[in-house]
Design a protein around this motif. Sequence first.
Motif, PDB file in Angstrom:
ATOM      1  N   ALA A 110      28.967  87.596  98.622  1.00 24.75           N
ATOM      2  CA  ALA A 110      30.409  87.544  98.556  1.00 24.75           C
ATOM      3  C   ALA A 110      30.994  88.424  99.626  1.00 24.75           C
ATOM      4  O   ALA A 110      30.336  89.236 100.220  1.00 24.75           O
ATOM      5  N   GLU A 111      32.282  88.258  99.840  1.00 22.97           N
ATOM      6  CA  GLU A 111      32.973  88.924 100.913  1.00 22.97           C
ATOM      7  C   GLU A 111      32.787  90.427 100.865  1.00 22.97           C
ATOM      8  O   GLU A 111      32.818  91.087 101.894  1.00 22.97           O
ATOM      9  N   ILE A 112      32.624  90.973  99.683  1.00 20.64           N
ATOM     10  CA  ILE A 112      32.546  92.417  99.567  1.00 20.64           C
ATOM     11  C   ILE A 112      31.115  92.914  99.499  1.00 20.64           C
ATOM     12  O   ILE A 112      30.862  94.018  99.061  1.00 20.64           O
ATOM     13  N   ASP A 113      30.184  92.083  99.916  1.00 19.25           N
ATOM     14  CA  ASP A 113      28.772  92.436  99.869  1.00 19.25           C
ATOM     15  C   ASP A 113      28.319  92.608  98.431  1.00 19.25           C
ATOM     16  O   ASP A 113      28.496  91.731  97.623  1.00 19.25           O
ATOM     17  N   SER A 114      27.783  93.799  98.109  1.00 21.35           N
ATOM     18  CA  SER A 114      27.135  93.962  96.805  1.00 21.35           C
ATOM     19  C   SER A 114      27.952  94.793  95.834  1.00 21.35           C
ATOM     20  O   SER A 114      27.436  95.276  94.838  1.00 21.35           O
ATOM     21  N   ASN A 115      29.235  95.016  96.113  1.00 21.04           N
ATOM     22  CA  ASN A 115      30.052  95.827  95.202  1.00 21.04           C
ATOM     23  C   ASN A 115      31.511  95.381  95.272  1.00 21.04           C
ATOM     24  O   ASN A 115      31.842  94.417  95.947  1.00 21.04           O
ATOM     25  N   PHE A 116      32.367  96.114  94.583  1.00 22.12           N
ATOM     26  CA  PHE A 116      33.788  95.774  94.523  1.00 22.12           C
ATOM     27  C   PHE A 116      34.613  96.687  95.437  1.00 22.12           C
ATOM     28  O   PHE A 116      35.759  97.001  95.121  1.00 22.12           O
ATOM     29  N   SER A 117      34.060  97.111  96.556  1.00 22.66           N
ATOM     30  CA  SER A 117      34.692  98.160  97.358  1.00 22.66           C
ATOM     31  C   SER A 117      36.093  97.793  97.837  1.00 22.66           C
ATOM     32  O   SER A 117      36.915  98.675  98.062  1.00 22.66           O
ATOM     33  N   LYS A 118      36.388  96.501  97.997  1.00 19.35           N
ATOM     34  CA  LYS A 118      37.698  96.095  98.495  1.00 19.35           C
ATOM     35  C   LYS A 118      38.718  95.839  97.390  1.00 19.35           C
ATOM     36  O   LYS A 118      39.878  95.559  97.682  1.00 19.35           O
ATOM     37  N   CYS A 119      38.309  95.919  96.137  1.00 16.08           N
ATOM     38  CA  CYS A 119      39.261  95.639  95.058  1.00 16.08           C
ATOM     39  C   CYS A 119      39.063  96.605  93.882  1.00 16.08           C
ATOM     40  O   CYS A 119      39.216  96.210  92.725  1.00 16.08           O
ATOM     41  N   LEU A 120      38.749  97.843  94.181  1.00 13.36           N
ATOM     42  CA  LEU A 120      38.537  98.838  93.122  1.00 13.36           C
ATOM     43  C   LEU A 120      39.813  99.159  92.357  1.00 13.36           C
ATOM     44  O   LEU A 120      39.752  99.710  91.252  1.00 13.36           O
ATOM     45  N   LYS A 121      40.962  98.813  92.925  1.00 10.71           N
ATOM     46  CA  LYS A 121      42.232  99.136  92.266  1.00 10.71           C
ATOM     47  C   LYS A 121      42.396  98.421  90.932  1.00 10.71           C
ATOM     48  O   LYS A 121      43.270  98.781  90.136  1.00 10.71           O
ATOM     49  N   PHE A 122      41.577  97.406  90.676  1.00  5.62           N
ATOM     50  CA  PHE A 122      41.685  96.678  89.410  1.00  5.62           C
ATOM     51  C   PHE A 122      40.857  97.325  88.288  1.00  5.62           C
ATOM     52  O   PHE A 122      40.824  96.796  87.177  1.00  5.62           O
ATOM     53  N   PHE A 123      40.202  98.442  88.581  1.00  5.87           N
ATOM     54  CA  PHE A 123      39.411  99.165  87.595  1.00  5.87           C
ATOM     55  C   PHE A 123      40.016 100.550  87.368  1.00  5.87           C
ATOM     56  O   PHE A 123      40.512 101.183  88.302  1.00  5.87           O
ATOM     57  N   TYR A 124      39.957 101.008  86.122  1.00 11.45           N
ATOM     58  CA  TYR A 124      40.475 102.335  85.793  1.00 11.45           C
ATOM     59  C   TYR A 124      39.755 103.395  86.631  1.00 11.45           C
ATOM     60  O   TYR A 124      38.532 103.433  86.694  1.00 11.45           O
ATOM     61  N   GLU A 125      40.549 104.231  87.303  1.00 10.04           N
ATOM     62  CA  GLU A 125      40.049 105.268  88.209  1.00 10.04           C
ATOM     63  C   GLU A 125      39.075 104.690  89.239  1.00 10.04           C
ATOM     64  O   GLU A 125      38.124 105.342  89.664  1.00 10.04           O
ATOM     65  N   GLU A 126      39.357 103.446  89.626  1.00  9.09           N
ATOM     66  CA  GLU A 126      38.588 102.749  90.669  1.00  9.09           C
ATOM     67  C   GLU A 126      37.084 102.758  90.393  1.00  9.09           C
ATOM     68  O   GLU A 126      36.269 102.849  91.307  1.00  9.09           O
ATOM     69  N   THR A 127      36.752 102.616  89.119  1.00  8.89           N
ATOM     70  CA  THR A 127      35.339 102.649  88.705  1.00  8.89           C
ATOM     71  C   THR A 127      35.015 101.397  87.901  1.00  8.89           C
ATOM     72  O   THR A 127      35.474 101.239  86.770  1.00  8.89           O
ATOM     73  N   PRO A 128      34.213 100.478  88.448  1.00  8.90           N
ATOM     74  CA  PRO A 128      33.800  99.288  87.687  1.00  8.90           C
ATOM     75  C   PRO A 128      32.946  99.685  86.484  1.00  8.90           C
ATOM     76  O   PRO A 128      32.447 100.817  86.400  1.00  8.90           O
ATOM     77  N   PRO A 129      32.778  98.795  85.515  1.00  7.24           N
ATOM     78  CA  PRO A 129      31.921  99.080  84.363  1.00  7.24           C
ATOM     79  C   PRO A 129      30.552  99.587  84.788  1.00  7.24           C
ATOM     80  O   PRO A 129      29.954  99.080  85.742  1.00  7.24           O
ATOM     81  N   GLN A 130      30.092 100.594  84.094  1.00  8.57           N
ATOM     82  CA  GLN A 130      28.809 101.214  84.395  1.00  8.57           C
ATOM     83  C   GLN A 130      27.733 100.672  83.458  1.00  8.57           C
ATOM     84  O   GLN A 130      28.009 100.249  82.342  1.00  8.57           O
ATOM     85  N   GLY A 131      26.494 100.705  83.946  1.00 11.05           N
ATOM     86  CA  GLY A 131      25.362 100.316  83.113  1.00 11.05           C
ATOM     87  C   GLY A 131      25.010  98.850  83.165  1.00 11.05           C
ATOM     88  O   GLY A 131      24.039  98.422  82.550  1.00 11.05           O
ATOM     89  N   ILE A 132      25.804  98.053  83.897  1.00  9.74           N
ATOM     90  CA  ILE A 132      25.523  96.628  84.024  1.00  9.74           C
ATOM     91  C   ILE A 132      24.717  96.410  85.289  1.00  9.74           C
ATOM     92  O   ILE A 132      25.200  96.671  86.398  1.00  9.74           O
ATOM     93  N   SER A 133      23.508  95.956  85.132  1.00  9.41           N
ATOM     94  CA  SER A 133      22.678  95.651  86.288  1.00  9.41           C
ATOM     95  C   SER A 133      23.247  94.430  86.993  1.00  9.41           C
ATOM     96  O   SER A 133      23.407  93.370  86.387  1.00  9.41           O
ATOM     97  N   ILE A 134      23.578  94.564  88.291  1.00 16.97           N
ATOM     98  CA  ILE A 134      24.187  93.437  88.996  1.00 16.97           C
ATOM     99  C   ILE A 134      23.135  92.504  89.594  1.00 16.97           C
ATOM    100  O   ILE A 134      23.483  91.569  90.315  1.00 16.97           O
ATOM    101  N   SER A 135      21.870  92.758  89.289  1.00 13.64           N
ATOM    102  CA  SER A 135      20.837  91.829  89.738  1.00 13.64           C
ATOM    103  C   SER A 135      21.097  90.459  89.123  1.00 13.64           C
ATOM    104  O   SER A 135      21.189  90.316  87.902  1.00 13.64           O
ATOM    105  N   GLY A 136      21.247  89.465  89.947  1.00 11.68           N
ATOM    106  CA  GLY A 136      21.567  88.127  89.467  1.00 11.68           C
ATOM    107  C   GLY A 136      23.053  87.865  89.385  1.00 11.68           C
ATOM    108  O   GLY A 136      23.472  86.735  89.129  1.00 11.68           O
TER     109      GLY A 136
END
Length: 409
Positions: A131-157
């Motif tokens: 995806a456009e942002i590679d392997s993380n949400f670096s370009k749209c962190l504003k949609f997460f509280y304190e710019e932190t996506p949910p933790q503990g979810i393996s993004i493999s797959g």
Amino acid sequence: MLQLSTGALFLLLLWFGGLVLGEISNDFSQCLDFFYNKTPPKGISAAGYQPICQRYKNQYRFASLYHRQHRTPLYSAYILSPADGKRPRATWMYEPQVSDHYFRMSQRKMLQFSTASLFLLLPWIGGPVIAEIDSNFSKCLKFFYEETPPQGISISGYQPICQRYKNKYRFASLYNCQHRAPLYSAYTLSSGDGKRPIIPWMYEPQLVSRQARPDMQPFPSKNQMDRDVVTTQAVVEDYKNSDYTKGHLNPSMHHKTKDDRESTFTLTNIVPQREGSNCGPWRELENEVLRKFKAYCKGPMYVITGVMPYNSAPRWINNRVSVPEYMWSAYCCRSYSTSLPESEKPFFPTYAAVGRNDPNSGEEIVPVNVNAKASVRGYDVRGMSLETLEGILRTRLRMPVSLFKGQCQ
């Protein structure tokens, strides 16, 4: 060096890796002669790899199983014959059918590269899920509280998508390309005004190619659909005659501007949802969350809405799109009214809910109200604390899930 008979077969194993797309066909049916007893290696998921019958000067020469994301083969299979002559000085070649948008199936020949004419095949070709942002949400962190996506979810797959529409990021989704459905969408809620938009359904070009345009696009007509779009994500045809509606994780009603509402109509934000849920208790939940935001939230409200797959074997529509057993949603409103009514205090700063998407599921997570009217019976929604939801997700997803940094405290 050892000489082998012409009947000897070699299988050169190279590299094993993640998700890949299929190519011209789903098997090696046109070049089985290169495998012992016309049988390719077993145990390798065809959904992950692309068979290529390597054709040159109108004749099949060998077979390869190709990994498009890493742009290397997993293996090549061939029949060895005694060498005759020196290593040829040939120009390097590529496989046109890997880029189906430009070279259709009728062109079954390799094309030569020359130094004077090197083609850069940009949009619509290449690997799956970069995806456009590679392997993380670096370009749209504003949609997460304190710019932190949910933790503990393996993004493999999974593929993070910063959902972009009309040159602006609108929300974020974590997408599973194998299941062709999102695990969750995250957004900031705003007071909706205006009607549900009438807009064509859209898809995510960058699930097809890293170089594709960054904005979501309307689906083309069926006879113009690129095969890589169909391979990487759900399409409108998947939902036809399926007995499921297109269920928004990020609902249009939770957004103020017309463009924001329109942006939610991408199938990368959609899961198969029963009508009894989508038009019943789940819609009531979406309305109630919006009401609480308008009445008591004094700052941004961060919402994450997602799904839980079946514990048993996966369920599918059209044998392509994964059906969730449950929907879930949670919000975080750190700044809220200091004069909350007692009845509203349990709902701030966080609250959560789980909704049934199968009337025949057990009642250990969400009980059934047997007195509900028939059209919505079995699609109950159970409100709960954020901690309770995270506990359920940890059990069902088998991941140490934490949705909001510091529990939104």
